[in-house]
Write a protein that holds these residues in place. Sequence first.
Motif, PDB file in Angstrom:
ATOM      1  N   ASN A   1     -22.130  -2.006  35.072  1.00  0.00           N
ATOM      2  CA  ASN A   1     -22.533  -2.599  36.344  1.00  0.00           C
ATOM      3  C   ASN A   1     -22.327  -1.562  37.457  1.00  0.00           C
ATOM      4  OD1 ASN A   1     -22.373  -4.040  38.900  1.00  0.00           O
ATOM      5  ND2 ASN A   1     -22.241  -5.920  37.711  1.00  0.00           N
ATOM      6  N   PRO A   2     -23.355  -1.234  38.220  1.00  0.00           N
ATOM      7  CA  PRO A   2     -23.207  -0.204  39.256  1.00  0.00           C
ATOM      8  C   PRO A   2     -22.177  -0.554  40.317  1.00  0.00           C
ATOM      9  CG  PRO A   2     -25.328  -1.316  39.446  1.00  0.00           C
ATOM     10  CD  PRO A   2     -24.745  -1.727  38.144  1.00  0.00           C
ATOM     11  N   LEU A   3     -21.975  -1.844  40.575  1.00  0.00           N
ATOM     12  CA  LEU A   3     -20.949  -2.237  41.535  1.00  0.00           C
ATOM     13  C   LEU A   3     -19.558  -1.858  41.038  1.00  0.00           C
ATOM     14  CD1 LEU A   3     -22.187  -5.745  42.715  1.00  0.00           C
ATOM     15  CD2 LEU A   3     -21.828  -3.735  44.150  1.00  0.00           C
ATOM     16  N   LEU A   4     -19.313  -2.079  39.750  1.00  0.00           N
ATOM     17  CA  LEU A   4     -18.023  -1.692  39.167  1.00  0.00           C
ATOM     18  C   LEU A   4     -17.870  -0.175  39.163  1.00  0.00           C
ATOM     19  CD1 LEU A   4     -17.667  -4.143  36.126  1.00  0.00           C
ATOM     20  CD2 LEU A   4     -16.405  -4.185  38.291  1.00  0.00           C
ATOM     21  N   ALA A   5     -18.957   0.519  38.837  1.00  0.00           N
ATOM     22  CA  ALA A   5     -18.910   1.978  38.802  1.00  0.00           C
ATOM     23  C   ALA A   5     -18.552   2.540  40.172  1.00  0.00           C
ATOM     24  CB  ALA A   5     -20.247   2.531  38.319  1.00  0.00           C
ATOM     25  N   VAL A   6     -19.236   2.071  41.208  1.00  0.00           N
ATOM     26  CA  VAL A   6     -18.973   2.569  42.560  1.00  0.00           C
ATOM     27  C   VAL A   6     -17.568   2.190  43.011  1.00  0.00           C
ATOM     28  CG1 VAL A   6     -19.674   2.456  44.980  1.00  0.00           C
ATOM     29  CG2 VAL A   6     -21.410   2.555  43.198  1.00  0.00           C
ATOM     30  N   PHE A   7     -17.141   0.976  42.671  1.00  0.00           N
ATOM     31  CA  PHE A   7     -15.801   0.529  43.065  1.00  0.00           C
ATOM     32  C   PHE A   7     -14.718   1.422  42.464  1.00  0.00           C
ATOM     33  CE2 PHE A   7     -11.949  -1.873  42.031  1.00  0.00           C
ATOM     34  CZ  PHE A   7     -11.543  -2.260  43.305  1.00  0.00           C
ATOM     35  N   PHE A   8     -14.801   1.685  41.169  1.00  0.00           N
ATOM     36  CA  PHE A   8     -13.761   2.490  40.522  1.00  0.00           C
ATOM     37  C   PHE A   8     -13.825   3.956  40.942  1.00  0.00           C
ATOM     38  CE2 PHE A   8     -13.566  -1.124  37.515  1.00  0.00           C
ATOM     39  CZ  PHE A   8     -12.189  -1.357  37.602  1.00  0.00           C
ATOM     40  N   VAL A   9     -15.019   4.435  41.234  1.00  0.00           N
ATOM     41  CA  VAL A   9     -15.141   5.799  41.771  1.00  0.00           C
ATOM     42  C   VAL A   9     -14.482   5.871  43.147  1.00  0.00           C
ATOM     43  CG1 VAL A   9     -16.787   7.473  42.702  1.00  0.00           C
ATOM     44  CG2 VAL A   9     -17.159   6.497  40.437  1.00  0.00           C
ATOM     45  N   ALA A  10     -14.708   4.856  43.975  1.00  0.00           N
ATOM     46  CA  ALA A  10     -14.082   4.820  45.296  1.00  0.00           C
ATOM     47  C   ALA A  10     -12.562   4.755  45.188  1.00  0.00           C
ATOM     48  CB  ALA A  10     -14.607   3.628  46.091  1.00  0.00           C
ATOM     49  N   LEU A  11     -12.078   3.970  44.231  1.00  0.00           N
ATOM     50  CA  LEU A  11     -10.632   3.872  44.014  1.00  0.00           C
ATOM     51  C   LEU A  11     -10.055   5.226  43.597  1.00  0.00           C
ATOM     52  CD1 LEU A  11      -8.193   1.969  43.928  1.00  0.00           C
ATOM     53  CD2 LEU A  11      -8.749   1.483  41.534  1.00  0.00           C
ATOM     54  N   ALA A  12     -10.769   5.919  42.717  1.00  0.00           N
ATOM     55  CA  ALA A  12     -10.336   7.260  42.319  1.00  0.00           C
ATOM     56  C   ALA A  12     -10.346   8.207  43.513  1.00  0.00           C
ATOM     57  CB  ALA A  12     -11.246   7.793  41.219  1.00  0.00           C
ATOM     58  N   GLY A  13     -11.324   8.022  44.403  1.00  0.00           N
ATOM     59  CA  GLY A  13     -11.380   8.837  45.612  1.00  0.00           C
ATOM     60  C   GLY A  13     -10.172   8.618  46.508  1.00  0.00           C
ATOM     61  N   VAL A  14      -9.729   7.373  46.629  1.00  0.00           N
ATOM     62  CA  VAL A  14      -8.538   7.073  47.432  1.00  0.00           C
ATOM     63  C   VAL A  14      -7.326   7.803  46.871  1.00  0.00           C
ATOM     64  CG1 VAL A  14      -6.914   5.251  48.082  1.00  0.00           C
ATOM     65  CG2 VAL A  14      -9.369   4.851  48.262  1.00  0.00           C
ATOM     66  N   LEU A  15      -7.160   7.771  45.546  1.00  0.00           N
ATOM     67  CA  LEU A  15      -6.028   8.454  44.920  1.00  0.00           C
ATOM     68  C   LEU A  15      -6.098   9.955  45.153  1.00  0.00           C
ATOM     69  CD1 LEU A  15      -5.913   6.497  41.526  1.00  0.00           C
ATOM     70  CD2 LEU A  15      -4.416   6.211  43.517  1.00  0.00           C
ATOM     71  N   ALA A  16      -7.298  10.525  45.022  1.00  0.00           N
ATOM     72  CA  ALA A  16      -7.450  11.964  45.226  1.00  0.00           C
ATOM     73  C   ALA A  16      -7.164  12.338  46.678  1.00  0.00           C
ATOM     74  CB  ALA A  16      -8.857  12.399  44.829  1.00  0.00           C
ATOM     75  N   PHE A  17      -7.697  11.564  47.600  1.00  0.00           N
ATOM     76  CA  PHE A  17      -7.486  11.890  49.007  1.00  0.00           C
ATOM     77  C   PHE A  17      -6.043  11.680  49.447  1.00  0.00           C
ATOM     78  CE2 PHE A  17     -12.157  11.819  49.811  1.00  0.00           C
ATOM     79  CZ  PHE A  17     -12.218  13.047  50.454  1.00  0.00           C
ATOM     80  N   SER A  18      -5.320  10.807  48.770  1.00  0.00           N
ATOM     81  CA  SER A  18      -3.902  10.657  49.096  1.00  0.00           C
ATOM     82  C   SER A  18      -3.157  11.959  48.840  1.00  0.00           C
ATOM     83  CB  SER A  18      -3.285   9.512  48.288  1.00  0.00           C
ATOM     84  OG  SER A  18      -3.240   9.831  46.904  1.00  0.00           O
ATOM     85  N   VAL A  19      -3.624  12.715  47.838  1.00  0.00           N
ATOM     86  CA  VAL A  19      -3.051  14.034  47.551  1.00  0.00           C
ATOM     87  C   VAL A  19      -3.564  15.071  48.547  1.00  0.00           C
ATOM     88  CG1 VAL A  19      -2.927  15.910  45.853  1.00  0.00           C
ATOM     89  CG2 VAL A  19      -2.792  13.517  45.104  1.00  0.00           C
ATOM     90  N   LEU A  20      -4.871  15.107  48.751  1.00  0.00           N
ATOM     91  CA  LEU A  20      -5.471  16.121  49.617  1.00  0.00           C
ATOM     92  C   LEU A  20      -4.972  16.007  51.055  1.00  0.00           C
ATOM     93  CD1 LEU A  20      -9.168  15.977  48.329  1.00  0.00           C
ATOM     94  CD2 LEU A  20      -7.418  17.671  47.755  1.00  0.00           C
ATOM     95  N   LEU A  21      -4.815  14.790  51.542  1.00  0.00           N
ATOM     96  CA  LEU A  21      -4.320  14.598  52.903  1.00  0.00           C
ATOM     97  C   LEU A  21      -2.841  14.939  53.006  1.00  0.00           C
ATOM     98  CD1 LEU A  21      -6.107  11.244  53.800  1.00  0.00           C
ATOM     99  CD2 LEU A  21      -6.597  13.477  54.785  1.00  0.00           C
ATOM    100  N   ARG A  22      -2.062  14.527  52.023  1.00  0.00           N
ATOM    101  CA  ARG A  22      -0.622  14.800  52.058  1.00  0.00           C
ATOM    102  C   ARG A  22      -0.346  16.298  52.014  1.00  0.00           C
ATOM    103  NH1 ARG A  22       0.614  12.029  48.038  1.00  0.00           N
ATOM    104  NH2 ARG A  22       0.967  13.624  46.462  1.00  0.00           N
ATOM    105  N   ARG A  23      -1.124  17.022  51.231  1.00  0.00           N
ATOM    106  CA  ARG A  23      -0.943  18.473  51.142  1.00  0.00           C
ATOM    107  C   ARG A  23      -1.585  19.213  52.320  1.00  0.00           C
ATOM    108  NH1 ARG A  23       0.592  20.386  45.929  1.00  0.00           N
ATOM    109  NH2 ARG A  23       1.613  18.631  44.879  1.00  0.00           N
ATOM    110  N   GLY A  24      -2.403  18.534  53.094  1.00  0.00           N
ATOM    111  CA  GLY A  24      -3.078  19.180  54.210  1.00  0.00           C
ATOM    112  C   GLY A  24      -4.208  20.094  53.777  1.00  0.00           C
ATOM    113  N   TRP A  25      -4.802  19.822  52.611  1.00  0.00           N
ATOM    114  CA  TRP A  25      -5.827  20.704  52.060  1.00  0.00           C
ATOM    115  C   TRP A  25      -7.218  20.378  52.608  1.00  0.00           C
ATOM    116  CZ3 TRP A  25      -3.839  20.191  46.337  1.00  0.00           C
ATOM    117  CH2 TRP A  25      -2.738  21.054  46.157  1.00  0.00           C
TER     118      TRP A  25
END
Length: 237
Positions: free
Chosen positions: A47-71
Amino acid sequence: MKNNASINHKPSQFLAFALLSLFALASAGMLYFSGSTAFQRFFGKINPLLAVFFVALAGVLAFSVLLRRGWFAIYNKDRLRRGLLTAAALATPLGVLIILVDLAGVFPADINVPFPDSLLFYPAIGFVVEIIFHVLPLTLLLLILTSLSRKLVFEEIIWPCMLLIAVAEPVFQAVLSASDHYPLWADLYVGFHIFLINLIQLWLFRRYDFMAMYAFRLAYYLVWHIGWGWLRLEVFS
């Protein structure tokens, strides 16, 4: 050089990402519930809605690292307008170039999602592509390399990492279109073209923010897939 100014007020950074995620989810949802099968080529039966949702969730996790490191930043308030304009200015000629390749009769008709589905499909798939091919692998690669040795600092490894990450989408596209049997010159050009797009996007990500990187893809899709796609499929066919 870290984008320190752009990573102040982290809640507002994640709010910006939440709005982009909702935009992508809304686009995918409207297209899915309209009965379109445009996403099947990329998501299969998922389901594309599930795909986009989980990709967005993965993006939140990645950005939590990128923002914390100031990258990297999701958006840079001071550079937002300049970043968006730069993205559009760089994307437009590349969109024109790939249209010129298509005028040589290279690409099949189904390379473009038909209008008006394209108005919903490309913003959603563009968001997914940015997370899958840029944000996630770049985060993982930087984390791994900086963890291996304290001597490996962000400023010294960022360009080699971006060059490596820029190869991922051209390889994926080559595999996806392997059965299309394009002329050799077209295969070579398209591979370089997509690599260049990815490298410019990653530079925009580094120089400005995620918004600029995503805006580049939207502008490119607007020229090549949406605008030209409508002309080639509806007007010139």
